[in-house]
Motif scaffolding. Sequence first.
Motif, PDB file in Angstrom:
ATOM      1  N   ARG A  10       0.838  -1.211   0.000  1.00 11.11           N
ATOM      2  CA  ARG A  10       0.000   0.000   0.000  1.00 11.11           C
ATOM      3  C   ARG A  10       0.865   1.249   0.000  1.00 11.11           C
ATOM      4  NH1 ARG A  10      -4.536  -0.720   4.559  1.00 11.11           N
ATOM      5  NH2 ARG A  10      -5.138   1.308   3.696  1.00 11.11           N
ATOM      6  N   ARG A  11       1.956   1.210   0.764  1.00 12.73           N
ATOM      7  CA  ARG A  11       2.868   2.357   0.811  1.00 12.73           C
ATOM      8  C   ARG A  11       3.513   2.589  -0.545  1.00 12.73           C
ATOM      9  NH1 ARG A  11       8.032   3.550   1.125  1.00 12.73           N
ATOM     10  NH2 ARG A  11       8.675   1.357   1.092  1.00 12.73           N
ATOM     11  N   ARG A  12       3.927   1.505  -1.200  1.00 14.11           N
ATOM     12  CA  ARG A  12       4.596   1.614  -2.502  1.00 14.11           C
ATOM     13  C   ARG A  12       3.614   2.124  -3.562  1.00 14.11           C
ATOM     14  NH1 ARG A  12       9.174  -1.897  -2.301  1.00 14.11           N
ATOM     15  NH2 ARG A  12       9.500  -1.749  -4.562  1.00 14.11           N
ATOM     16  N   ARG A  13       2.378   1.661  -3.466  1.00 14.47           N
ATOM     17  CA  ARG A  13       1.389   2.128  -4.441  1.00 14.47           C
ATOM     18  C   ARG A  13       1.107   3.616  -4.248  1.00 14.47           C
ATOM     19  NH1 ARG A  13      -4.374  -0.768  -5.097  1.00 14.47           N
ATOM     20  NH2 ARG A  13      -4.671   0.097  -3.011  1.00 14.47           N
ATOM     21  N   LYS A  14       1.036   4.052  -2.995  1.00 13.72           N
ATOM     22  CA  LYS A  14       0.811   5.467  -2.725  1.00 13.72           C
ATOM     23  C   LYS A  14       1.951   6.309  -3.282  1.00 13.72           C
ATOM     24  CE  LYS A  14      -0.202   8.749   0.986  1.00 13.72           C
ATOM     25  NZ  LYS A  14      -0.439   8.921   2.451  1.00 13.72           N
ATOM     26  N   GLU A  15       3.179   5.827  -3.109  1.00  9.82           N
ATOM     27  CA  GLU A  15       4.340   6.540  -3.646  1.00  9.82           C
ATOM     28  C   GLU A  15       4.275   6.606  -5.174  1.00  9.82           C
ATOM     29  OE1 GLU A  15       7.728   4.457  -2.163  1.00  9.82           O
ATOM     30  OE2 GLU A  15       7.670   5.420  -0.179  1.00  9.82           O
ATOM     31  N   ALA A  16       3.857   5.494  -5.782  1.00 10.70           N
ATOM     32  CA  ALA A  16       3.759   5.454  -7.243  1.00 10.70           C
ATOM     33  C   ALA A  16       2.692   6.428  -7.742  1.00 10.70           C
ATOM     34  CB  ALA A  16       3.442   4.035  -7.712  1.00 10.70           C
ATOM     35  N   VAL A  17       1.566   6.465  -7.053  1.00 10.90           N
ATOM     36  CA  VAL A  17       0.488   7.398  -7.425  1.00 10.90           C
ATOM     37  C   VAL A  17       0.974   8.844  -7.300  1.00 10.90           C
ATOM     38  CG1 VAL A  17      -1.758   8.324  -6.712  1.00 10.90           C
ATOM     39  CG2 VAL A  17      -1.425   5.845  -6.871  1.00 10.90           C
ATOM     40  N   ASN A  18       1.688   9.135  -6.216  1.00 11.12           N
ATOM     41  CA  ASN A  18       2.216  10.491  -6.025  1.00 11.12           C
ATOM     42  C   ASN A  18       3.206  10.865  -7.127  1.00 11.12           C
ATOM     43  OD1 ASN A  18       0.719  10.881  -3.707  1.00 11.12           O
ATOM     44  ND2 ASN A  18       2.365  10.256  -2.318  1.00 11.12           N
ATOM     45  N   LYS A  19       4.008   9.885  -7.561  1.00  7.27           N
ATOM     46  CA  LYS A  19       4.967  10.151  -8.634  1.00  7.27           C
ATOM     47  C   LYS A  19       4.237  10.495  -9.938  1.00  7.27           C
ATOM     48  CE  LYS A  19       8.748  10.114  -8.651  1.00  7.27           C
ATOM     49  NZ  LYS A  19       9.717  11.235  -8.585  1.00  7.27           N
ATOM     50  N   LEU A  20       3.176   9.751 -10.238  1.00 11.77           N
ATOM     51  CA  LEU A  20       2.395  10.040 -11.438  1.00 11.77           C
ATOM     52  C   LEU A  20       1.716  11.403 -11.338  1.00 11.77           C
ATOM     53  CD1 LEU A  20       0.839   6.518 -12.103  1.00 11.77           C
ATOM     54  CD2 LEU A  20       2.612   7.651 -13.440  1.00 11.77           C
ATOM     55  N   HIS A  21       1.284  11.758 -10.133  1.00  9.41           N
ATOM     56  CA  HIS A  21       0.698  13.086  -9.929  1.00  9.41           C
ATOM     57  C   HIS A  21       1.750  14.176 -10.168  1.00  9.41           C
ATOM     58  CE1 HIS A  21      -2.865  11.563  -7.258  1.00  9.41           C
ATOM     59  NE2 HIS A  21      -3.054  11.360  -8.542  1.00  9.41           N
ATOM     60  N   GLU A  22       2.990  13.887  -9.812  1.00  8.93           N
ATOM     61  CA  GLU A  22       4.072  14.846 -10.075  1.00  8.93           C
ATOM     62  C   GLU A  22       4.259  15.026 -11.582  1.00  8.93           C
ATOM     63  OE1 GLU A  22       7.651  13.614  -8.143  1.00  8.93           O
ATOM     64  OE2 GLU A  22       6.761  13.618  -6.134  1.00  8.93           O
ATOM     65  N   TYR A  23       4.172  13.915 -12.329  1.00  5.74           N
ATOM     66  CA  TYR A  23       4.270  14.011 -13.789  1.00  5.74           C
ATOM     67  C   TYR A  23       3.163  14.923 -14.328  1.00  5.74           C
ATOM     68  CZ  TYR A  23       7.327   9.849 -13.647  1.00  5.74           C
ATOM     69  OH  TYR A  23       8.345   8.958 -13.398  1.00  5.74           O
ATOM     70  N   GLN A  24       1.950  14.710 -13.821  1.00  6.58           N
ATOM     71  CA  GLN A  24       0.816  15.510 -14.290  1.00  6.58           C
ATOM     72  C   GLN A  24       1.014  16.982 -13.934  1.00  6.58           C
ATOM     73  OE1 GLN A  24      -2.011  14.237 -16.052  1.00  6.58           O
ATOM     74  NE2 GLN A  24      -2.302  16.419 -16.418  1.00  6.58           N
ATOM     75  N   ALA A  25       1.514  17.234 -12.732  1.00  8.03           N
ATOM     76  CA  ALA A  25       1.733  18.611 -12.286  1.00  8.03           C
ATOM     77  C   ALA A  25       2.746  19.328 -13.185  1.00  8.03           C
ATOM     78  CB  ALA A  25       2.205  18.628 -10.838  1.00  8.03           C
ATOM     79  N   ARG A  26       3.759  18.601 -13.648  1.00  6.10           N
ATOM     80  CA  ARG A  26       4.778  19.212 -14.515  1.00  6.10           C
ATOM     81  C   ARG A  26       4.177  19.675 -15.837  1.00  6.10           C
ATOM     82  NH1 ARG A  26       9.934  15.965 -15.802  1.00  6.10           N
ATOM     83  NH2 ARG A  26      10.472  18.001 -16.677  1.00  6.10           N
ATOM     84  N   ILE A  27       3.375  18.817 -16.459  1.00  5.84           N
ATOM     85  CA  ILE A  27       2.817  19.214 -17.750  1.00  5.84           C
ATOM     86  C   ILE A  27       1.726  20.269 -17.569  1.00  5.84           C
ATOM     87  CG2 ILE A  27       3.417  17.019 -18.835  1.00  5.84           C
ATOM     88  CD1 ILE A  27       0.507  16.166 -18.622  1.00  5.84           C
ATOM     89  N   ASP A  28       0.996  20.216 -16.438  1.00  4.01           N
ATOM     90  CA  ASP A  28      -0.004  21.245 -16.170  1.00  4.01           C
ATOM     91  C   ASP A  28       0.661  22.600 -15.976  1.00  4.01           C
ATOM     92  OD1 ASP A  28      -2.000  19.371 -16.324  1.00  4.01           O
ATOM     93  OD2 ASP A  28      -2.303  19.202 -14.158  1.00  4.01           O
ATOM     94  N   ALA A  29       1.801  22.599 -15.281  1.00  3.72           N
ATOM     95  CA  ALA A  29       2.530  23.849 -15.039  1.00  3.72           C
ATOM     96  C   ALA A  29       3.042  24.421 -16.358  1.00  3.72           C
ATOM     97  CB  ALA A  29       3.688  23.603 -14.077  1.00  3.72           C
ATOM     98  N   ALA A  30       3.501  23.537 -17.238  1.00  5.21           N
ATOM     99  CA  ALA A  30       3.990  23.994 -18.541  1.00  5.21           C
ATOM    100  C   ALA A  30       2.858  24.614 -19.351  1.00  5.21           C
ATOM    101  CB  ALA A  30       4.611  22.833 -19.307  1.00  5.21           C
TER     102      ALA A  30
END
Length: 235
Positions: free
Chosen positions: A201-221
């Motif tokens: 569960r911890r690893r999945r949460k980290e993975a989800v957060n990483k994907l959210h970071e990807y989304q945040a980068r393109i949204d910021a651009a």
Amino acid sequence: MRRFFGYAAPEQAHPSTNQKHSSDYSTSRHYADDSKPDHILVKHGKQFLRVDFSSPGDIAKGHATVGDVRATTARFLGRGKDDITLVFGGKKLLNDKEKLVHLKIASGARMLAIVSKHWKANEAMGVPPKKAAVPADPIERIDNVLNAAAAELVPKIDQFVTSSPADSSDKSDKHRILSELILQRLFALDEIDTHENPEARRRRKEAVNKLHEYQARIDAAMSTADTSETSLSSF
């Protein structure tokens, strides 16, 4: 019973090449001629599956459901209905009985079809779908999803952020495509059963957060680009 039809067309054959409109796959804007039967465009890979209903106004009259679109998509792709997930507006459409009009989906709207990764078919050779080998360990499956996402998405995101298209329409298309790829990875993580394993569960949460970071980068651009255009238009 109402009849539904489907056919596929290459992505470049989509009317967007000759018609200016939003490239967001959650749009419910009506592009069809009111004298023609209602239809929905379902994107799968580089193809568009067009689902035609019996007559004009079927969607608005409540005659069309999520299940109708999903069943037609499944038949065309040669998969079971349960292997198909439809996405509209960034949300999974899970209730087959839900009427499209209640979801604010109009004729000409576009959906995304995601085929379960448990089934793969060699379409070129006509080989029937076979069960894909899936790791039993949830942590291994989570790592596989995240590693595959990093390998495929990070180079594309870096390029989008540092040298994205100057044309706003092209940039919007690139942003939409990257968002869809990220969304697919999030769905893949959501399908993994952690079996109440705290580490998984911890690893999945980290993975989800990483994907959210990807989304945040393109949204910021995209946000930076929108701000620049607004500033230029004020002169």
